[in-house]
Design an enzyme around this catalytic site. Structure first.
Site, PDB file in Angstrom:
ATOM      1  N   LEU A 252       0.865  -1.191   0.000  1.00 23.01           N
ATOM      2  CA  LEU A 252       0.000   0.000   0.000  1.00 23.01           C
ATOM      3  C   LEU A 252       0.895   1.232   0.000  1.00 23.01           C
ATOM      4  CD1 LEU A 252      -2.800  -1.039   2.544  1.00 23.01           C
ATOM      5  CD2 LEU A 252      -3.118  -0.559   0.102  1.00 23.01           C
ATOM      6  N   CYS A 262       6.529  -7.800 -14.874  1.00 24.61           N
ATOM      7  CA  CYS A 262       5.354  -8.646 -14.625  1.00 24.61           C
ATOM      8  C   CYS A 262       4.043  -7.885 -14.512  1.00 24.61           C
ATOM      9  CB  CYS A 262       5.605  -9.473 -13.370  1.00 24.61           C
ATOM     10  SG  CYS A 262       6.928 -10.647 -13.611  1.00 24.61           S
TER      11      CYS A 262
HETATM   12  C1  UDX Z   1       5.510  -8.888  -8.830  1.00 30.45           C
HETATM   13  C2  UDX Z   1       4.718  -9.680  -7.789  1.00 30.45           C
HETATM   14  O1  UDX Z   1       4.985  -9.158  -6.488  1.00 30.45           O
HETATM   15  C3  UDX Z   1       5.157 -11.146  -7.842  1.00 30.45           C
HETATM   16  O2  UDX Z   1       4.397 -11.913  -6.917  1.00 30.45           O
HETATM   17  C4  UDX Z   1       4.949 -11.673  -9.254  1.00 30.45           C
HETATM   18  O3  UDX Z   1       5.335 -13.034  -9.352  1.00 30.45           O
HETATM   19  C5  UDX Z   1       5.743 -10.847 -10.252  1.00 30.45           C
HETATM   20  O4  UDX Z   1       5.357  -9.454 -10.147  1.00 30.45           O
HETATM   21  P1  UDX Z   1       7.903  -7.815  -9.032  1.00 30.45           P
HETATM   22  O5  UDX Z   1       7.394  -7.279 -10.318  1.00 30.45           O
HETATM   23  O6  UDX Z   1       9.244  -8.429  -8.973  1.00 30.45           O
HETATM   24  O7  UDX Z   1       6.852  -8.922  -8.442  1.00 30.45           O
HETATM   25  O8  UDX Z   1       7.980  -6.588  -8.027  1.00 30.45           O
HETATM   26  P2  UDX Z   1       7.132  -6.031  -6.812  1.00 30.45           P
HETATM   27  O9  UDX Z   1       8.021  -6.015  -5.632  1.00 30.45           O
HETATM   28  O10 UDX Z   1       5.841  -6.696  -6.706  1.00 30.45           O
HETATM   29  O11 UDX Z   1       6.904  -4.503  -7.271  1.00 30.45           O
HETATM   30  C6  UDX Z   1       6.238  -4.267  -8.502  1.00 30.45           C
HETATM   31  C7  UDX Z   1       6.152  -2.758  -8.703  1.00 30.45           C
HETATM   32  O12 UDX Z   1       5.219  -2.193  -7.767  1.00 30.45           O
HETATM   33  C8  UDX Z   1       7.468  -2.017  -8.498  1.00 30.45           C
HETATM   34  O13 UDX Z   1       7.606  -1.022  -9.507  1.00 30.45           O
HETATM   35  C9  UDX Z   1       7.298  -1.351  -7.141  1.00 30.45           C
HETATM   36  O14 UDX Z   1       8.015  -0.118  -7.063  1.00 30.45           O
HETATM   37  C10 UDX Z   1       5.800  -1.086  -7.106  1.00 30.45           C
HETATM   38  N1  UDX Z   1       5.233  -1.022  -5.751  1.00 30.45           N
HETATM   39  C11 UDX Z   1       5.302  -2.122  -4.955  1.00 30.45           C
HETATM   40  C12 UDX Z   1       4.593   0.142  -5.337  1.00 30.45           C
HETATM   41  O15 UDX Z   1       4.551   1.126  -6.065  1.00 30.45           O
HETATM   42  N2  UDX Z   1       4.031   0.169  -4.090  1.00 30.45           N
HETATM   43  C13 UDX Z   1       4.074  -0.906  -3.252  1.00 30.45           C
HETATM   44  O16 UDX Z   1       3.573  -0.805  -2.129  1.00 30.45           O
HETATM   45  C14 UDX Z   1       4.742  -2.083  -3.701  1.00 30.45           C
END
Ligand code: UDX
Length: 460
Positions: A252, A262
């Site tokens: 959040l 992904c």
């Molecule tokens: C994601 C899913 O978490 C994972 O379960 C799936 O298999 C692949 O996609 P990933 O893409 O490696 O994993 O990164 P993640 O840590 O989930 O972050 C994704 C994006 O969301 C990043 O750009 C991150 O900066 C953003 N994010 C994450 C936010 O903006 N706010 C958050 O609270 C969490």
């Protein structure tokens, strides 16, 4: 029981899958058709930056549990399982590109010399298990049995080895119960819930899981917009929401939004899947629309403080799509820098690991040795990726070295009060009330500078 496992595709999913199955004691052959990548791997050079993977790879390469090949016959020889872990990038209209999945399925059909269980590890649209089974049935050269199982990955970049060895759940989807059980047994040592279902359920569950994660982030980013207008700190609101067990905490974090290989691909893939079946999916479309707005919103905050951005030097802290990764795919930095350069800004940037990759994509950016060099003489700083090392910076040194101490905190990494004390004009994402407490001195200095520039531009 030691099994012989083949993995097709030496990307971050394939490499992690191969190394972790070797860690679980199996004999693993990794099949990669890209000769350059294969040669690098044979020298122990991994194509991805993934914590813990190099050690795991080195240990099992040296221990003989890991083999490499580019030849399908060699790669499948004696294997009981073959995991397809190839890329499925988005095409222009969001449809996942399955050319590498099709090619792998055909390679397996033509090369397998015994019964084998084909496992889709890549994120693939609903119905791909049937597609793979059809290709194998059409091209197989032996009468051996084939079974196809969907076993989607739930790995986070930067935590992929941990996530593989400590899964929250493993999903195994197939109409062939014996094949599903055989795949499930590979994961039994990990002691997590193993969900057995049909292939289409497994395929859709992966998309739904990622789209829901993306929805949480777009939701809190929409609340953050409101917070800015209402003078409320979104970090406090997110904490309250997250304490509700039905909401769950984490994920959040308001800011520049979600990037990577992904979430963007899977949200677009789900929208495409829905549209191709006549389902409009307005909520999931909005999740994407809100996300696309975030970089523009952050750059607008900078414009509001800087006045004219033309000719200004803006420093970017962090380039990769998230910390502990060198992955630049759909990274927020790409949108932010492109918007600023369109406005005539000069860009300086630093990232602990992603600069080599970034320089190929953005050659006109000035890449610096550290955050201090980025800040030196800059008219503003934008925190784009929340690397831990940015929490340890001497922020007073940073602000005093800047031409104008504007800090736009794109990931709400910093404490606003501390940044104001360190001499910054600070703006976060959804931390509205802070803007009323900016340091008068800094604001006055900044306003005087803008007036002087305005006068100079009239005189010139
Ligand atoms: C994601 C899913 O978490 C994972 O379960 C799936 O298999 C692949 O996609 P990933 O893409 O490696 O994993 O990164 P993640 O840590 O989930 O972050 C994704 C994006 O969301 C990043 O750009 C991150 O900066 C953003 N994010 C994450 C936010 O903006 N706010 C958050 O609270 C969490």
């Amino acid at each position: 029981m030691v099994k012989s496992i083949s993995v097709i595709g030496a990307g971050y999913v394939g490499l992690v899958t191969a190394a972790c199955f070797a860690e679980l004691g199996h004999r693993v052959t990794l099949l990669e058709i890209d000769g350059e990548r294969l040669n690098a791997l044979e020298q122990g050079v991994l194509p991805v930056h993934e914590p813990d993977l190099p050690e795991l790879w080195q240990r099992h390469w040296a221990g003989g549990r890991l083999r490499l090949t580019s030849d399908y016959e060699q790669g499948l020889d004696g294997s009981e399982f073959v995991f397809i872990a190839v890329g499925t990038p988005s095409t222009r209209n969001g449809r996942p590109d399955l050319r590498w999945v099709r090619s792998a399925a055909r390679g397996i059909a033509e090369a397998a010399n015994g019964p084998i269980i084909v496992v889709n590890k890549s994120t693939v649209p609903v119905g791909t298990a049937d597609l793979v089974a059809g290709i194998i049935a059409r091209y197989k050269r032996s009468n051996h049995n084939f079974a196809v199982v969907s076993n989607p990955e739930f790995l986070r970049e930067g935590l992929a080895v941990f996530d593989f060895l400590h899964p929250i759940r493993v999903v195994v989807g197939s109409a062939d119960v014996n094949a599903a059980q055989a795949v499930a047994q590979l994961y039994e040592p990990l002691g997590c819930p193993i969900i057995l279902c049909d292939a289409r359920t497994a395929e859709l569950s992966k998309y739904a899981s990622n789209a829901f994660l993306a929805a949480r982030i777009s939701f809190i980013n929409e609340i953050a917009l409101l917070c800015d207008k209402l003078g409320v700190n979104v970090v406090d609101v997110a904490r309250v929401v997250g304490m509700e067990p039905r909401c769950g905490d984490g994920y959040l974090g308001a800011g520049l939004g979600w990037g990577g290989s992904c979430l963007p691909k899977d949200v677009r893939g789900l929208i495409y899947m829905a549209a191709s079946r006549g389902v409009s999916a307005p909520l999931i479309r909005s999740v994407l629309r809100v996300n696309l707005r975030q970089p523009r919103m952050v750059v607008a905050k900078l414009q509001k403080l800087l006045g004219s951005t033309k000719g200004k030097t803006v420093g970017i802290l962090g380039l990769s799509f998230k910390p502990n990764s060198d992955d630049m795919r759909e990274a927020s930095s790409l949108s932010v820098i492109s918007l600023l350069q369109e406005q005539g800004c000069r860009i300086k940037a630093y990232d602990p690991v992603a600069m080599k990759t970034a320089a190929k994509l953005m050659p006109t950016v000035t890449y610096c040795a550290d955050a201090y060099e980025v800040a030196e003489g800059s008219d503003a700083l934008i925190l784009v990726t929340e690397w831990d090392e940015f929490k340890e910076l001497d922020m007073r040194r940073i602000s005093s070295s800047m031409n104008c101490p504007i800090l736009i905190d794109g990931r709400n990494l910093y404490d606003p009060e501390q940044m104001i004390k360190a001499g910054f004009i600070y703006e976060g994402v959804g931390r509205g009330e802070i803007s009323r407490k900016q340091p008068k001195a800094a604001l006055v200095k900044h306003k005087i500078q803008l007036e002087l520039e305005a006068v100079e531009s009239i005189q010139s």
